[in-house]
Design a protein around this motif. Structure first.
Motif, PDB file in Angstrom:
ATOM      1  N   GLU A  49       0.840  -1.206   0.000  1.00 52.65           N
ATOM      2  CA  GLU A  49       0.000   0.000   0.000  1.00 52.65           C
ATOM      3  C   GLU A  49       0.871   1.250   0.000  1.00 52.65           C
ATOM      4  OE1 GLU A  49      -3.259   0.620  -0.419  1.00 52.65           O
ATOM      5  OE2 GLU A  49      -3.414  -1.506  -0.868  1.00 52.65           O
ATOM      6  N   GLN A  50       1.973   1.218   0.727  1.00 49.06           N
ATOM      7  CA  GLN A  50       2.880   2.369   0.788  1.00 49.06           C
ATOM      8  C   GLN A  50       3.484   2.656  -0.594  1.00 49.06           C
ATOM      9  OE1 GLN A  50       6.177   1.907   3.469  1.00 49.06           O
ATOM     10  NE2 GLN A  50       6.756   4.064   3.329  1.00 49.06           N
ATOM     11  N   GLU A  51       3.888   1.608  -1.313  1.00 54.97           N
ATOM     12  CA  GLU A  51       4.438   1.789  -2.665  1.00 54.97           C
ATOM     13  C   GLU A  51       3.389   2.364  -3.610  1.00 54.97           C
ATOM     14  OE1 GLU A  51       7.755  -1.785  -2.940  1.00 54.97           O
ATOM     15  OE2 GLU A  51       5.632  -2.283  -3.171  1.00 54.97           O
ATOM     16  N   ILE A  52       2.161   1.878  -3.494  1.00 53.10           N
ATOM     17  CA  ILE A  52       1.084   2.359  -4.357  1.00 53.10           C
ATOM     18  C   ILE A  52       0.783   3.825  -4.066  1.00 53.10           C
ATOM     19  CG2 ILE A  52      -1.369   2.089  -4.944  1.00 53.10           C
ATOM     20  CD1 ILE A  52      -0.973  -0.935  -4.294  1.00 53.10           C
ATOM     21  N   GLU A  53       0.759   4.209  -2.779  1.00 53.85           N
ATOM     22  CA  GLU A  53       0.474   5.595  -2.392  1.00 53.85           C
ATOM     23  C   GLU A  53       1.536   6.565  -2.894  1.00 53.85           C
ATOM     24  OE1 GLU A  53      -0.181   5.745   1.814  1.00 53.85           O
ATOM     25  OE2 GLU A  53      -1.893   4.370   1.703  1.00 53.85           O
ATOM     26  N   GLN A  54       2.754   6.103  -3.115  1.00 53.77           N
ATOM     27  CA  GLN A  54       3.835   6.970  -3.584  1.00 53.77           C
ATOM     28  C   GLN A  54       3.719   7.298  -5.071  1.00 53.77           C
ATOM     29  OE1 GLN A  54       7.396   4.911  -2.420  1.00 53.77           O
ATOM     30  NE2 GLN A  54       7.223   5.530  -0.294  1.00 53.77           N
ATOM     31  N   VAL A  55       2.926   6.542  -5.791  1.00 54.19           N
ATOM     32  CA  VAL A  55       2.749   6.777  -7.227  1.00 54.19           C
ATOM     33  C   VAL A  55       1.773   7.934  -7.424  1.00 54.19           C
ATOM     34  CG1 VAL A  55       1.887   5.791  -9.395  1.00 54.19           C
ATOM     35  CG2 VAL A  55       3.187   4.363  -7.799  1.00 54.19           C
ATOM     36  N   ALA A  75       3.903  -1.266  -8.664  1.00 58.47           N
ATOM     37  CA  ALA A  75       3.184  -0.223  -7.931  1.00 58.47           C
ATOM     38  C   ALA A  75       2.392   0.665  -8.883  1.00 58.47           C
ATOM     39  CB  ALA A  75       4.164   0.613  -7.110  1.00 58.47           C
ATOM     40  N   GLU A  76       2.984   1.019 -10.010  1.00 55.97           N
ATOM     41  CA  GLU A  76       2.287   1.871 -10.981  1.00 55.97           C
ATOM     42  C   GLU A  76       1.074   1.152 -11.569  1.00 55.97           C
ATOM     43  OE1 GLU A  76       3.930   3.945 -14.750  1.00 55.97           O
ATOM     44  OE2 GLU A  76       5.019   4.857 -13.066  1.00 55.97           O
ATOM     45  N   ARG A  77       1.225  -0.136 -11.866  1.00 54.87           N
ATOM     46  CA  ARG A  77       0.095  -0.899 -12.394  1.00 54.87           C
ATOM     47  C   ARG A  77      -1.027  -1.002 -11.360  1.00 54.87           C
ATOM     48  NH1 ARG A  77       4.315  -3.637 -14.631  1.00 54.87           N
ATOM     49  NH2 ARG A  77       4.213  -5.414 -13.206  1.00 54.87           N
ATOM     50  N   ALA A  78      -0.661  -1.193 -10.088  1.00 52.98           N
ATOM     51  CA  ALA A  78      -1.665  -1.272  -9.028  1.00 52.98           C
ATOM     52  C   ALA A  78      -2.367   0.080  -8.854  1.00 52.98           C
ATOM     53  CB  ALA A  78      -1.022  -1.711  -7.716  1.00 52.98           C
TER      54      ALA A  78
END
Length: 166
Positions: A49-55, A75-78
């Motif tokens: 979730e942290q990686e996704i939020e950074q995008v 992360a970008e795909r998610a």
């Protein structure tokens, strides 16, 4: 002895079949190609979730049509899957037998009357496009190769189109 003969026959048949397939497509098995890389265990892991939020990908606008594009990295795909869920059209671009993701694909979509309603270049393998209900014809161009397709944008839900280049 019988099992050995069966295995030999199976190996010869497999090699013959692959040879026939290769001759037809004029390609060697993908794992014998120079740039073949196995997917690592790390690449198989879903984004946190942290990686996704950074995008933070921008919502773009072309001719009054909103769209998202990107998709390199898990992360970008998610992030795109989450934020693009409300867009009625999702297009994925790839190439080759392995379906390697590509970007810099010029996409043109025309309405039923043949008018260009959307034209943009992808910044990743995914595009989410907010088009109204209807049937569209499209052309995707990557590295000099062109693919023509048609797609119907639904009243609800999301149409998905996959474009693969050689």
């Amino acid at each position: 002895m019988c099992i050995k003969n069966m295995m030999t026959t199976l190996l010869v048949a497999s090699a013959t079949l692959w040879g026939t397939m290769s001759a037809a497509s004029e390609t060697a098995p993908p794992w014998t190609q120079p740039n073949w890389e196995r997917i690592t265990d790390e690449e198989r892991q879903p984004a946190t979730e942290q990686e996704i939020e950074q995008v933070m990908l921008p919502t773009l606008n072309q001719n009054g049509v909103r769209y998202l594009t990107g998709g390199f990295g898990v992360a970008e795909r998610a992030w795109l899957a989450k934020h693009g869920a409300a867009y009625p059209l999702r297009i994925e671009f790839s190439r080759g037998l392995r379906g390697e993701f590509v970007s810099d694909v010029k996409l043109t979509l025309r309405d039923a009357q043949g008018r260009v309603v959307f034209e943009a270049t992808s910044e990743g393998p995914l595009m989410y496009i907010d088009l109204p209900l209807g049937r569209y014809s499209g052309e995707a161009v990557y590295a000099g190769q062109s693919r023509h397709f048609s797609v119907s944008v639904p009243r609800s839900g999301q149409a998905r189109t996959y474009i693969n280049f050689p």
